[in-house]
Design a protein around this motif. Structure first.
Motif, PDB file in Angstrom:
ATOM      1  N   ALA A   1      -8.587  -5.233  -5.671  1.00 18.50           N
ATOM      2  CA  ALA A   1      -7.758  -4.188  -5.190  1.00 18.50           C
ATOM      3  C   ALA A   1      -7.019  -4.148  -3.922  1.00 18.50           C
ATOM      4  O   ALA A   1      -5.823  -3.538  -3.974  1.00 18.50           O
ATOM      5  CB  ALA A   1      -8.787  -2.636  -5.021  1.00 18.50           C
ATOM      6  N   LEU A   2      -7.389  -5.056  -3.037  1.00 20.27           N
ATOM      7  CA  LEU A   2      -6.836  -4.968  -2.021  1.00 20.27           C
ATOM      8  C   LEU A   2      -6.029  -6.339  -1.661  1.00 20.27           C
ATOM      9  O   LEU A   2      -5.320  -6.637  -0.614  1.00 20.27           O
ATOM     10  CB  LEU A   2      -7.808  -4.989  -0.688  1.00 20.27           C
ATOM     11  CG  LEU A   2      -8.454  -3.581  -0.616  1.00 20.27           C
ATOM     12  CD1 LEU A   2      -9.482  -3.483   0.578  1.00 20.27           C
ATOM     13  CD2 LEU A   2      -7.470  -2.416  -0.490  1.00 20.27           C
ATOM     14  N   ASP A   3      -6.149  -7.289  -2.401  1.00 17.60           N
ATOM     15  CA  ASP A   3      -5.550  -8.639  -2.219  1.00 17.60           C
ATOM     16  C   ASP A   3      -3.761  -8.750  -2.102  1.00 17.60           C
ATOM     17  O   ASP A   3      -3.573  -9.213  -0.926  1.00 17.60           O
ATOM     18  CB  ASP A   3      -5.977  -9.617  -3.411  1.00 17.60           C
ATOM     19  CG  ASP A   3      -7.183 -10.464  -3.228  1.00 17.60           C
ATOM     20  OD1 ASP A   3      -7.830 -10.050  -2.292  1.00 17.60           O
ATOM     21  OD2 ASP A   3      -7.384 -11.288  -4.056  1.00 17.60           O
ATOM     22  N   PRO A   4      -3.380  -8.078  -2.916  1.00 16.87           N
ATOM     23  CA  PRO A   4      -1.847  -8.036  -2.622  1.00 16.87           C
ATOM     24  C   PRO A   4      -1.342  -7.422  -1.379  1.00 16.87           C
ATOM     25  O   PRO A   4      -0.616  -7.929  -0.823  1.00 16.87           O
ATOM     26  CB  PRO A   4      -1.356  -7.093  -3.767  1.00 16.87           C
ATOM     27  CG  PRO A   4      -2.453  -7.060  -4.832  1.00 16.87           C
ATOM     28  CD  PRO A   4      -3.690  -7.235  -4.059  1.00 16.87           C
ATOM     29  N   VAL A   5      -2.236  -6.320  -0.845  1.00 17.60           N
ATOM     30  CA  VAL A   5      -1.671  -5.786   0.474  1.00 17.60           C
ATOM     31  C   VAL A   5      -2.280  -6.474   1.656  1.00 17.60           C
ATOM     32  O   VAL A   5      -1.603  -6.805   2.590  1.00 17.60           O
ATOM     33  CB  VAL A   5      -2.462  -4.405   0.592  1.00 17.60           C
ATOM     34  CG1 VAL A   5      -2.208  -3.719   2.049  1.00 17.60           C
ATOM     35  CG2 VAL A   5      -2.036  -3.235  -0.483  1.00 17.60           C
TER      36      VAL A   5
ATOM     37  N   VAL B   1     -12.790  -4.403 -14.447  1.00 22.39           N
ATOM     38  CA  VAL B   1     -13.563  -4.587 -13.239  1.00 22.39           C
ATOM     39  C   VAL B   1     -12.539  -4.474 -12.151  1.00 22.39           C
ATOM     40  O   VAL B   1     -11.734  -5.530 -12.045  1.00 22.39           O
ATOM     41  CB  VAL B   1     -14.267  -6.059 -13.512  1.00 22.39           C
ATOM     42  CG1 VAL B   1     -15.399  -6.245 -11.833  1.00 22.39           C
ATOM     43  CG2 VAL B   1     -15.348  -6.069 -14.463  1.00 22.39           C
ATOM     44  N   ILE B   2     -12.726  -3.631 -11.131  1.00 27.56           N
ATOM     45  CA  ILE B   2     -12.282  -3.549 -10.074  1.00 27.56           C
ATOM     46  C   ILE B   2     -12.874  -3.798  -8.826  1.00 27.56           C
ATOM     47  O   ILE B   2     -13.839  -3.325  -8.671  1.00 27.56           O
ATOM     48  CB  ILE B   2     -11.207  -2.344  -9.705  1.00 27.56           C
ATOM     49  CG1 ILE B   2     -10.530  -2.057 -11.084  1.00 27.56           C
ATOM     50  CG2 ILE B   2     -10.245  -2.429  -8.682  1.00 27.56           C
ATOM     51  CD1 ILE B   2      -9.764  -0.628 -11.066  1.00 27.56           C
ATOM     52  N   TYR B   3     -12.660  -4.809  -7.971  1.00 29.82           N
ATOM     53  CA  TYR B   3     -13.313  -5.311  -6.795  1.00 29.82           C
ATOM     54  C   TYR B   3     -12.760  -5.291  -5.278  1.00 29.82           C
ATOM     55  O   TYR B   3     -11.541  -5.477  -5.406  1.00 29.82           O
ATOM     56  CB  TYR B   3     -14.204  -6.531  -7.278  1.00 29.82           C
ATOM     57  CG  TYR B   3     -13.238  -7.793  -7.396  1.00 29.82           C
ATOM     58  CD1 TYR B   3     -12.919  -8.345  -6.052  1.00 29.82           C
ATOM     59  CD2 TYR B   3     -12.769  -8.079  -8.559  1.00 29.82           C
ATOM     60  CE1 TYR B   3     -12.081  -9.755  -5.975  1.00 29.82           C
ATOM     61  CE2 TYR B   3     -11.781  -9.233  -8.496  1.00 29.82           C
ATOM     62  CZ  TYR B   3     -11.687  -9.914  -7.559  1.00 29.82           C
ATOM     63  OH  TYR B   3     -10.751 -10.998  -7.398  1.00 29.82           O
ATOM     64  N   THR B   4     -13.415  -5.053  -4.569  1.00 33.74           N
ATOM     65  CA  THR B   4     -13.294  -5.344  -3.156  1.00 33.74           C
ATOM     66  C   THR B   4     -14.200  -6.348  -2.494  1.00 33.74           C
ATOM     67  O   THR B   4     -15.425  -5.684  -2.354  1.00 33.74           O
ATOM     68  CB  THR B   4     -12.999  -4.094  -2.076  1.00 33.74           C
ATOM     69  OG1 THR B   4     -14.032  -3.410  -2.203  1.00 33.74           O
ATOM     70  CG2 THR B   4     -11.569  -3.565  -2.446  1.00 33.74           C
TER      71      THR B   4
ATOM     72  N   LEU C   1       3.242 -11.233   6.768  1.00 35.46           N
ATOM     73  CA  LEU C   1       4.115 -10.700   7.946  1.00 35.46           C
ATOM     74  C   LEU C   1       3.391 -11.093   9.315  1.00 35.46           C
ATOM     75  O   LEU C   1       4.258 -11.298  10.182  1.00 35.46           O
ATOM     76  CB  LEU C   1       3.934  -9.089   7.436  1.00 35.46           C
ATOM     77  CG  LEU C   1       4.829  -8.382   8.331  1.00 35.46           C
ATOM     78  CD1 LEU C   1       6.339  -8.685   8.418  1.00 35.46           C
ATOM     79  CD2 LEU C   1       4.717  -6.932   7.919  1.00 35.46           C
ATOM     80  N   LEU C   2       2.119 -10.728   9.435  1.00 39.50           N
ATOM     81  CA  LEU C   2       1.532 -10.830  10.728  1.00 39.50           C
ATOM     82  C   LEU C   2       1.697 -12.278  11.053  1.00 39.50           C
ATOM     83  O   LEU C   2       1.101 -12.464  12.304  1.00 39.50           O
ATOM     84  CB  LEU C   2       0.274 -10.224  10.871  1.00 39.50           C
ATOM     85  CG  LEU C   2       0.387  -8.724  10.655  1.00 39.50           C
ATOM     86  CD1 LEU C   2      -1.014  -7.946  10.476  1.00 39.50           C
ATOM     87  CD2 LEU C   2       0.952  -7.922  11.728  1.00 39.50           C
ATOM     88  N   GLY C   3       1.370 -13.326  10.413  1.00 37.38           N
ATOM     89  CA  GLY C   3       0.987 -14.527  10.538  1.00 37.38           C
ATOM     90  C   GLY C   3      -0.333 -14.834  10.944  1.00 37.38           C
ATOM     91  O   GLY C   3      -0.559 -15.705  11.860  1.00 37.38           O
TER      92      GLY C   3
END
Length: 275
Positions: free
Chosen positions: A88-92, A61-64, A99-101
């Protein structure tokens, strides 16, 4: 052949997940993936219906999903069923947040918002299609990029790829007997890039083109001496006008486009900042 059920759950259209799944699967041979798309999953009730289908055909299962309640329910139920559930997007997103705070806005489908960037990309595609093969040269100053090269040097497919990245691209075929419009040499806004290739590779591509059109295989279009002169003519033009040149002989369209984007970025970074 390994068979895998792949469940793609999204609170939006699922386009991002499909691209991630394709990229991941491309790294494996001998895998038959049965993809199940579950878009617009934004409530627990909808999720429960999807989970019933997943239980019947268990797999990865892959989710966003940005709704924390729906996410936790999905993860809990998948854990109970012994299934892997991957965001799928959590690490990014996590890396960007650190990085952006800044915290994320948690907006479902945020990556597909119809914002100015989306409409700019649509406009770039329209512009690029309308300015293929030297058409409407008087409008080239509106382009971001102008590609120049002899026939079959991958100008059009590269232009379309760049347009899908949001760049307005025009392209012009260089023909020894027919000089390009004079305004090609006076453009200010767009970056003019020359595309070149080896004579042998160009002849091979042109022969394949003639075969696809049921034309005779031996013409001046594929004559070795003529093709060599064409390429020399184009390279001399590139050099005389100081245009960056990319040899596409051993490059994919994606690699050529990436090199062009890098050139555009470098050029923009050198321009003086606007007040």
């Amino acid at each position: 052949m390994t068979r895998l059920h792949l469940h793609l759950l999204s609170d939006s259209t699922g386009e991002t997940l499909e691209n991630v799944a394709k990229a991941g699967l491309a790294q494996f041979e001998g895998v038959e993936a049965v993809k199940h798309f579950w878009p617009m999953v934004r409530s627990e009730g909808h999720l429960d219906r999807v989970l019933t289908e997943i239980a019947a055909k268990p797999g990865l299962v892959i989710y966003t999903l940005v709704n924390s309640t729906v996410r936790r329910r999905l993860e809990s139920r998948c854990h109970a069923m012994g299934l892997h559930a991957v965001s799928a997007l959590d690490p990014v997103i996590g890396a960007l947040s650190r990085l952006l705070g800044k915290e994320t806005i948690s907006r479902p489908g945020g990556q597909h918002a119809l914002d100015a960037a989306y409409f700019d990309r649509v406009e770039a595609i329209h512009y690029t299609i309308a300015h293929d093969d030297g058409i409407d040269a008087h409008e080239w100053e509106e382009a971001d990029i102008v590609l120049a090269g002899v026939s079959r040097s991958s100008k059009t497919p590269t232009s379309i790829y760049l347009a899908n990245r949001g760049y307005r691209v025009a392209n012009i075929p260089l023909v020894v007997e027919s000089p390009p419009p004079p305004n090609l040499f006076t453009l200010q806004k767009p970056l003019v890039v020359g595309l070149t290739t080896s004579a042998d590779r160009l002849i091979q591509i042109r022969r394949n083109r003639l075969l696809s059109l049921n034309e005779k295989a031996e013409t001046a279009y594929v004559d070795q001496d003529r093709v060599t002169r064409e390429l020399a003519y184009a390279r001399r033009m590139f050099s005389d006008h100081g245009w960056p040149t990319i040899d596409v002989t051993r490059r994919s369209i994606e690699e050529t486009a990436a090199a062009i984007i890098n050139l555009v970025t470098e050029r923009r970074e050198k321009l003086p900042a606007r007040a």
